[in-house]
Scaffold this active site. Structure first.
Site, PDB file in Angstrom:
ATOM      1  N   SER A 187       2.842  23.340  20.542  1.00  0.00           N
ATOM      2  CA  SER A 187       2.225  22.433  21.510  1.00  0.00           C
ATOM      3  C   SER A 187       0.735  22.212  21.288  1.00  0.00           C
ATOM      4  O   SER A 187       0.207  21.197  21.702  1.00  0.00           O
ATOM      5  CB  SER A 187       2.470  22.947  22.924  1.00  0.00           C
ATOM      6  OG  SER A 187       2.105  24.301  23.043  1.00  0.00           O
ATOM      7  N   HIS A 215       8.517  20.048  22.885  1.00  0.00           N
ATOM      8  CA  HIS A 215       7.750  18.892  22.397  1.00  0.00           C
ATOM      9  C   HIS A 215       8.522  18.050  21.392  1.00  0.00           C
ATOM     10  O   HIS A 215       7.987  17.093  20.848  1.00  0.00           O
ATOM     11  CB  HIS A 215       6.422  19.352  21.781  1.00  0.00           C
ATOM     12  CG  HIS A 215       5.366  19.602  22.808  1.00  0.00           C
ATOM     13  ND1 HIS A 215       4.690  18.579  23.446  1.00  0.00           N
ATOM     14  CD2 HIS A 215       4.902  20.741  23.339  1.00  0.00           C
ATOM     15  CE1 HIS A 215       3.838  19.083  24.303  1.00  0.00           C
ATOM     16  NE2 HIS A 215       3.940  20.402  24.267  1.00  0.00           N
ATOM     17  N   LYS A 246       8.609  16.353  29.642  1.00  0.00           N
ATOM     18  CA  LYS A 246       7.705  15.702  28.683  1.00  0.00           C
ATOM     19  C   LYS A 246       8.250  14.322  28.341  1.00  0.00           C
ATOM     20  O   LYS A 246       8.141  13.414  29.155  1.00  0.00           O
ATOM     21  CB  LYS A 246       7.499  16.622  27.490  1.00  0.00           C
ATOM     22  CG  LYS A 246       6.668  17.831  27.937  1.00  0.00           C
ATOM     23  CD  LYS A 246       6.392  18.858  26.885  1.00  0.00           C
ATOM     24  CE  LYS A 246       5.410  19.876  27.479  1.00  0.00           C
ATOM     25  NZ  LYS A 246       5.745  21.258  27.143  1.00  0.00           N
TER      26      LYS A 246
HETATM   27  C1  LIG Z   1       5.606  22.440  27.976  1.00  0.00           C
HETATM   28  C2  LIG Z   1       6.335  23.510  27.284  1.00  0.00           C
HETATM   29  C3  LIG Z   1       7.241  24.306  27.979  1.00  0.00           C
HETATM   30  C4  LIG Z   1       7.390  24.228  29.478  1.00  0.00           C
HETATM   31  O1  LIG Z   1       8.041  23.077  29.883  1.00  0.00           O
HETATM   32  P1  LIG Z   1       7.912  22.604  31.410  1.00  0.00           P
HETATM   33  O2  LIG Z   1       9.129  21.792  31.619  1.00  0.00           O
HETATM   34  O3  LIG Z   1       6.642  21.847  31.539  1.00  0.00           O
HETATM   35  O4  LIG Z   1       7.906  23.849  32.254  1.00  0.00           O
HETATM   36  C5  LIG Z   1       7.970  25.231  27.254  1.00  0.00           C
HETATM   37  N1  LIG Z   1       7.807  25.379  25.926  1.00  0.00           N
HETATM   38  C6  LIG Z   1       6.932  24.626  25.239  1.00  0.00           C
HETATM   39  C7  LIG Z   1       6.800  24.811  23.756  1.00  0.00           C
HETATM   40  C8  LIG Z   1       6.155  23.675  25.894  1.00  0.00           C
HETATM   41  O5  LIG Z   1       5.277  22.949  25.217  1.00  0.00           O
END
Ligand SMILES: *Cc1c(COP(=O)(O)O)cnc(C)c1O
Length: 398
Positions: A187, A215, A246
């Site tokens: 990320s 992602h 996302k």
């Molecule tokens: C954003 C993210 C999460 C968490 O996801 P949410 O739905 O926002 O809780 C988990 N793992 C990675 C690699 C992320 O970038």
């Protein structure tokens, strides 16, 4: 009665905040005054938004919005309970079936967030006798899940599959379970995990393979099916995690795998058992989003065209954009104070891009992180690049 005066036992928090202010690493929240879109209003100012994970522009897609409204009218505002008590609606089951079919797996369970999906799954499937072999830059929710499981944690250097192999070789004699886990896309750097190599390592040592595709969901693979599809590794990754927060544009996380894995999580994953399920609006909007991944593939094409355009523009200006291979493009700034100054200057010039410093990234690897989306126009990206030129000079990066 006089209130008793006593020293504030939380005064150390105020001291810490004051230190952050002195160091230039104190962060004020930017307030979004409208939808999250390519151009949004933050703190009373219209800016080009390079700081959201809304990769495909689905947060404001009329079909998602209408689905949310219709589901609210039909089912109400909330689900009323956790999944295992009385909070499993037909909509929740429909979404799980839809995702399983999309990802080409037997079954799927949806959690309240990607964070809950990772932390809830890792902590449920391991015991203190087991081992977890984890990339150094894996997401915080994986780290927290590993800690909650009390399994032994072995961290390997970022993307170093040979190091993972060595750690697992030393554990070959041990009869306990091993979980090899990586982010699909990282990320903060936007690089892709070495999945084909890691899958081979897991197979060689009989380890469970788990990939967090937060992602990559909606970004990589056919119609956004993620890194397993991108690398053609169907059937070789035991646990696939994705997020609905996302590219899908709503909220939630999911785990895909065998029927047994999913039923086990229905019984033992603590966020599933102890935290209320999604409101109908969320679930219905997610369902609509999966239809759009299949019916509007041009969104993903636009995302990648914009990605190439912004990356080229930034490196032509002379910025160090790290090792990214995806729409996440970091602009390396050295220390945190400079990253935050660059972010502030960009905001003055009409661009929102977040400064990221320690502890999210290493102390000397602070950066401003940009994420383009499918709905940015070329004119908006040109304006963003001009803002980077001005702000980058002001802070002495170019
Ligand atoms: C954003 C993210 C999460 C968490 O996801 P949410 O739905 O926002 O809780 C988990 N793992 C990675 C690699 C992320 O970038």
């Amino acid at each position: 009665m006089e209130p008793t005066s006593r020293p504030n036992p939380l005064s150390y928090l105020g001291d810490q905040l004051a230190d952050w202010k002195t160091a230039g690493t104190y962060q004020r929240l930017r307030i979004l005054e409208g939808p999250s879109a390519a151009e949004s209003r933050f703190d009373g100012k219209d800016v080009i938004n390079l700081a959201s994970n809304n990769y495909l522009g689905l947060t404001t897609h009329p079909k998602l919005v209408e689905a949310a409204i219709a589901a609210t009218r039909k089912y109400g505002a909330g689900s009323g309970a956790v999944r295992t008590i009385s909070g499993t609606m037909d909509l929740h089951m429909q979404l799980e079936r839809r995702i399983a079919q999309f990802k080409n797996v037997e079954a799927c369970v949806v959690f309240q967030s990607g964070f809950a999906a990772n932390a809830g799954t890792v902590s449920a499937i391991l015991t203190p006798e087991d081992h977890i072999i984890s990339d150094q830059l894996n997401h915080a929710s994986i780290i927290d899940g590993a800690r909650l499981s009390r399994a032994k944690i072995h961290v390997f250097p970022h993307r170093d599959h040979q190091a993972a192999d060595r750690i697992l070789s030393e554990l070959d004699a041990s009869p306990t379970r091993k979980l090899l886990i990586t982010d699909g896309v990282f990320s903060m750097d936007g690089d892709i995990g070495p999945l084909p190599e890691l899958v081979a390592v897991a197979e060689k040592h009989g380890a469970v393979m788990m990939v967090d595709d937060a992602h990559s969901s909606g970004v990589l693979g056919r119609n956004g099916r993620g890194t397993i599809d991108h690398f053609g590794l169907h059937g070789r990754v035991d646990i696939q995690v994705g997020t609905l927060s996302k590219a899908i544009g709503v909220l939630g996380g999911y785990v895909c795998g065998t029927k047994d894995l999913i039923e086990f999580l229905y019984h033992r994953a603590r966020p599933f058992l102890f935290s209320t399920s999604h409101p109908p609006a969320v679930t219905a909007a997610c369902l609509a989003a999966f239809d759009i991944l299949e019916s509007e593939p041009e969104r993903i094409e636009n995302l990648w065209a914009n990605t190439r355009y912004l990356k080229k523009g930034l490196s032509d200006l002379g910025f160090d954009t790290g090792t990214s291979e995806t729409p996440i493009t970091p602009v390396m700034a050295g220390d945190a104070a400079r990253a935050f100054r660059l972010s502030d200057e960009l905001f003055q010039e009409g661009v929102l891009a977040t400064g990221i410093g320690f502890p999210t990234v290493a102390k000397d690897k602070a950066r401003v992180r940009t994420i383009v989306n499918a709905t940015h126009t070329t004119a908006q990206l040109d304006r963003a690049l001009e803002a980077f030129r001005i702000a980058g000079r002001r802070v002495g990066l170019i």
